[in-house]
Structures are given as C-alpha cells and as structure tokens.
Design a protein around this motif. Structure first.
Motif, short mmCIF file in Angstrom:
data_model
loop_
_atom_site.label_atom_id
_atom_site.label_comp_id
_atom_site.label_asym_id
_atom_site.label_seq_id
_atom_site.Cartn_x
_atom_site.Cartn_y
_atom_site.Cartn_z
N THR A 166 0.85 -1.18 0.00
CA THR A 166 0.00 0.00 0.00
C THR A 166 0.89 1.24 0.00
O THR A 166 1.61 1.49 0.96
N ASP A 167 0.85 1.98 -1.11
CA ASP A 167 1.59 3.23 -1.20
C ASP A 167 0.60 4.34 -1.53
O ASP A 167 -0.62 4.14 -1.50
N PHE A 168 1.10 5.53 -1.83
CA PHE A 168 0.19 6.64 -2.12
C PHE A 168 -0.65 6.38 -3.36
O PHE A 168 -1.82 6.75 -3.42
N ASP A 169 -0.06 5.73 -4.36
CA ASP A 169 -0.83 5.42 -5.57
C ASP A 169 -2.01 4.52 -5.24
O ASP A 169 -3.10 4.67 -5.80
N ALA A 170 -1.81 3.57 -4.33
CA ALA A 170 -2.89 2.68 -3.94
C ALA A 170 -4.00 3.43 -3.22
O ALA A 170 -5.20 3.15 -3.41
N GLY A 183 -20.95 7.06 -7.46
CA GLY A 183 -21.34 7.98 -8.52
C GLY A 183 -20.75 9.36 -8.36
O GLY A 183 -21.34 10.35 -8.80
N THR A 184 -19.58 9.46 -7.74
CA THR A 184 -18.94 10.75 -7.48
C THR A 184 -17.54 10.79 -8.11
O THR A 184 -16.62 11.38 -7.55
N SER A 185 -17.40 10.16 -9.26
CA SER A 185 -16.08 10.02 -9.88
C SER A 185 -15.42 11.37 -10.16
O SER A 185 -14.19 11.51 -10.03
N GLU A 186 -16.20 12.35 -10.57
CA GLU A 186 -15.63 13.65 -10.90
C GLU A 186 -15.02 14.30 -9.66
O GLU A 186 -13.89 14.82 -9.70
N ALA A 187 -15.74 14.27 -8.54
CA ALA A 187 -15.22 14.84 -7.30
C ALA A 187 -14.00 14.08 -6.81
O ALA A 187 -13.03 14.67 -6.34
N ALA A 188 -14.05 12.75 -6.94
CA ALA A 188 -12.93 11.93 -6.50
C ALA A 188 -11.68 12.23 -7.32
O ALA A 188 -10.57 12.36 -6.78
N ALA A 189 -11.83 12.34 -8.64
CA ALA A 189 -10.69 12.62 -9.51
C ALA A 189 -10.06 13.97 -9.19
O ALA A 189 -8.84 14.13 -9.19
N ALA A 190 -10.91 14.96 -8.91
CA ALA A 190 -10.40 16.29 -8.59
C ALA A 190 -9.61 16.26 -7.29
O ALA A 190 -8.54 16.89 -7.17
N ARG A 191 -10.11 15.54 -6.29
CA ARG A 191 -9.41 15.47 -5.01
C ARG A 191 -8.09 14.71 -5.15
O ARG A 191 -7.07 15.10 -4.56
N VAL A 192 -8.10 13.63 -5.93
CA VAL A 192 -6.88 12.87 -6.15
C VAL A 192 -5.81 13.74 -6.82
O VAL A 192 -4.63 13.67 -6.47
N ALA A 193 -6.22 14.56 -7.78
CA ALA A 193 -5.26 15.45 -8.45
C ALA A 193 -4.62 16.40 -7.45
O ALA A 193 -3.41 16.65 -7.49
N GLU A 194 -5.40 16.93 -6.51
CA GLU A 194 -4.87 17.82 -5.48
C GLU A 194 -3.89 17.07 -4.57
O GLU A 194 -2.81 17.57 -4.25
N LEU A 195 -4.28 15.88 -4.16
CA LEU A 195 -3.43 15.10 -3.27
C LEU A 195 -2.14 14.69 -3.96
O LEU A 195 -1.05 14.73 -3.36
N GLN A 196 -2.23 14.28 -5.22
CA GLN A 196 -1.05 13.88 -5.97
C GLN A 196 -0.07 15.03 -6.10
O GLN A 196 1.15 14.84 -5.95
N GLY A 234 2.91 -1.45 4.35
CA GLY A 234 1.93 -0.40 4.57
C GLY A 234 2.41 0.97 4.12
O GLY A 234 3.55 1.17 3.73
N ILE A 235 1.52 1.93 4.23
CA ILE A 235 1.81 3.30 3.77
C ILE A 235 2.92 3.95 4.58
O ILE A 235 3.66 4.81 4.06
#
Length: 337
Positions: A166-170, A183-196, A234-235
């Motif tokens: 388990t790393d950050f990509d996971a 059904g919130t893929s758009e919000a999830a993708a936006a948050r992942v981009a910020e975290l990345q 683990g992370i």
C-alpha cells in the motif's frame, strides 16, 4: 497479527441470526442483472463491478447510506465526495475523526466503538459497509441480510501479508474506486489530483539527514501494550522512503507487526516516528510508554531528540497519510513547520 486484530476487545458471542433475518426480510435487495463495469465522466452507470480484496464485487445500485468501520473509511469517503452518505460509524476505538475533512460526519451515530456484531450492523439500515473488514460478523451473515461490505484496499491483509504494498498510488486508486461506487467520480478525480500534487511537492523536498538513514515507526495499541511497529507493506513505509529514510522493519512483509525494544536497540535508528492517538491517547502518553521500555534512553534518536510524534490516523491507508508525510518532514527539519 494486524492492528485491528490487536484492537479487538471482546470475543465473538453467539449471534441471533434468525432475528436479524426477520429484521431484514422486508427489504431484501434484488440481485444485479449484469456485472459490467461502466464508469462515466459524471456519475456511474449501474450495476458496476469493482475489485474488492482480489475478488469482483457487484454494486447493483448507487448506495444511499453507509456504515463506516474505522476512521480511514471516513477519510476515503470524504475524499471521494461521498461522506454525506455516512449514517453510522464503528470501529474507531475512541480515536478522533481525521483532520481536514471537507464534510465530517459528526452527526453519524457511533454504533460500536470497536467491531460491530451483525445485529448492530443491520440496525443502522445502511446499504453498504466501508471499512477495514469485520471480525464480529461474517461474510455469510452479511450476505444473508443483503449488505455489501467494501474493504479498504490497504486493509485487505488482516492476518496475512498484502499481495501488493500500500503506497500513495494505492490510496489514490481507492479514492477513485469509491468515486465509482457512489457515482462521485468527478469529485474523486479532482481530489486525487490535489493530493497527488501535494505528494509530488513533498517528495521533492531534500531530506535533512543523510539519504537512506534508518528510521522506525512504532506505536502502542492500548495503555500497557507491548511495542508494535510498521512493516514494509503499509503506507508508513512509503512515507519513510519519501522522507529519505530506510525502514528498520521494511523487510517485514506485513503492515503491522509486534516488535520489541531489543530489535530497536540493535538497529539504533537515526529517527523514531511514534504514532499515537489510536485509543485517544496524547503524544505525551505514548512517549511515556516508549520511554518506559528498558534501554530506550540509550537510543541515539532519544538522546539527540529525534523522536517525532505523528497521529496514527495520519499513517493510515487514506489521504491523511499525505499529512503524515508532511509531519515527518517537518519533524526532521527538512520542511518548515
């Protein structure tokens, strides 16, 4: 033995499944008609199939209500834009909710501070469970009452080693997986981009110490417990690596492991990260337990004031681990606090 097995405080009692079935009989969900995955740019077309601890899991319809098990489930759902679906919580063992949540589920009832039994689960009337897995209810129990159990990717191991680290990509993939489910893929993708972007920025920070110096993450899961540590799966291992350290316990093919002061003294790591807050204890409480270990005062990290406190929830397989990486970098002096 995993952290959550450590945290089990009560043995499994006899479960009155017949009564539970009666409660659930009036709302048995229909079987999904197909198993095709169809994630869309906005929302999700159901039924949708996700991978759940190495097996396909079909989600027949968009879940409207969730029971979370553990704080990582809350953090992941919040990042996925679905924390408004949380109606009940369990398995937090007195720990605080993670910091920085966009929509903290403070009104959600805590139905059990530890691992809930099937009666408590059914009583929440949740559509799905998201969490670290269950110990006081079986897959058969859940199937009998038509409740879906989605397990956090970084907690699929339980008593066995994870297949993949388990790393950050996971973690980011888990946020996106939950975005698909709810059904919130758009919000999830936006948050992942910020975290990345934040992880990339932190990973580029020059270590304050010689790159590759040894460090260890240790913790106590209750007052008076023996010392435990974080292994290579683990992370926490990824956090140490990005901060320029090698993990003393990195060769251990597990996330959580029982450790002892002797192995720590033998390794004499440059830095010790002390995870705290698992049962609501402060850093000072955890440090007192650590310093009571025989010989702890002889560790170089102790003598040179390199024991860094990080909330255990910020070293978990969820977005809070980004905050954990920042805290380690700040604690070493590589990054201004």
């Amino acid at each position: 033995m995993t952290l959550h097995n450590h945290l089990r405080r009560a043995s499994i009692g006899a479960i009155g499944l017949a009564g539970v079935l009666a409660l659930a009989a009036c709302s048995s969900p229909a079987e999904p008609a197909a198993t095709e995955t169809a994630a869309m740019v906005e929302g999700t077309a159901y039924p949708v199939t996700i991978e759940n601890c190495g097996e396909d899991l079909v989600i027949g319809a968009e879940p409207a209500s969730v029971l979370t098990i553990g704080t990582s489930a809350v953090a992941l759902l919040d990042a996925a834009g679905a924390s408004d679906r949380i109606i009940a919580r369990a398995g937090e063992f007195g720990a605080e909710l993670p910091a920085g949540l966009d929509n903290p589920p403070t009104d959600a009832e805590i139905v059990d501070p530890s691992d809930p039994a099937i009666e408590a689960i059914v009583g929440t009337e949740a559509d799905v469970i998201v969490g670290y897995g269950l110990f006081n209810a079986s897959d058969d129990d859940l199937a009998a009452v038509g409740i879906t159990n989605i397990v956090i990717d970084g907690e699929c191991s339980h008593d066995a080693a994870l297949t993949d680290k388990t790393d950050f990509d996971a973690i980011f993939a888990d946020v996106e997986r939950l975005g698909t489910v709810f059904g919130t893929s758009e919000a999830a993708a936006a948050r992942v981009a910020e975290l990345q972007a934040e992880v990339d920025e932190l990973s580029a920070v020059e270590p304050a110490q010689t790159d590759g110096e040894a460090a260890a993450v240790v913790y106590y899961f209750f007052d008076g417990a023996t010392m435990s540590a974080r292994g290579g799966q683990g992370i926490a291992d990824d956090v140490l690596s990005r901060a320029g350290f090698s993990n003393v316990y990195g060769d251990e093919p597990s996330v959580y492991l029982e450790a002892n002061i002797e192995t720590l003294l033998d390794a004499d790591p440059h830095t010790i990260v002390l995870a705290y807050g698992l049962y609501g204890e402060s850093f000072d409480d955890a440090l007192a337990l650590f310093m009571a270990e025989p010989g702890a005062e002889n560790l170089t990290a102790v003598q040179e004031d390199r024991v860094i406190g990080v909330l255990a929830s910020d070293l978990a397989p969820d977005p809070g681990a980004v905050r954990g990486l920042r805290q380690v970098l700040e604690g070493t002096g590589a990054l201004a606090g």
